[in-house]
Design a protein around this motif. Structure first.
Motif, PDB file in Angstrom:
ATOM      1  N   GLN A   1       0.772   4.266  -2.800  1.00  0.00           N
ATOM      2  CA  GLN A   1       0.577   5.688  -2.490  1.00  0.00           C
ATOM      3  C   GLN A   1       1.719   6.533  -3.044  1.00  0.00           C
ATOM      4  O   GLN A   1       1.494   7.639  -3.554  1.00  0.00           O
ATOM      5  CB  GLN A   1       0.440   5.895  -0.980  1.00  0.00           C
TER       6      GLN A   1
ATOM      7  N   HIS B   1      -7.550   0.806  -4.648  1.00  0.00           N
ATOM      8  CA  HIS B   1      -6.159   0.396  -4.871  1.00  0.00           C
ATOM      9  C   HIS B   1      -5.948  -0.103  -6.302  1.00  0.00           C
ATOM     10  O   HIS B   1      -5.441  -1.186  -6.532  1.00  0.00           O
ATOM     11  CB  HIS B   1      -5.712  -0.651  -3.844  1.00  0.00           C
TER      12      HIS B   1
ATOM     13  N   SER C   1       0.813  -1.207   0.000  1.00  0.00           N
ATOM     14  CA  SER C   1       0.000   0.000   0.000  1.00  0.00           C
ATOM     15  C   SER C   1       0.853   1.268   0.000  1.00  0.00           C
ATOM     16  O   SER C   1       0.528   2.246  -0.671  1.00  0.00           O
ATOM     17  CB  SER C   1      -0.933  -0.013   1.210  1.00  0.00           C
TER      18      SER C   1
END
Length: 63
Positions: free
Chosen positions: A7, A40, A3
């Motif tokens: 980002q 995502h 993750s």
């Protein structure tokens, strides 16, 4: 891809940098055009084709 990496790529794209990701199943490389943070997902241009790839199937490709 984790993750945090997702980002980082999305932030770079938002600030105008070119980022590329490689799909770990198809081994295709695409230029990230945008991100869907809530899902995502990456929107990518893969040899002129528009694709939507999930974070888990991608890794950053340092062209």
């Amino acid at each position: 891809m984790r993750s945090e990496e997702f980002q980082d790529v999305c932030q770079a794209v938002k600030s105008g940098q070119e980022k590329f990701v490689k799909h770990i199943v198809t081994h295709k490389v695409g230029k990230v055009t945008s991100c869907h943070s809530e899902d995502h997902e990456f929107e990518v241009d893969c040899s002129g084709e528009h694709k939507t790839w999930i974070m888990e199937n991608c890794k950053e490709d340092n062209k």
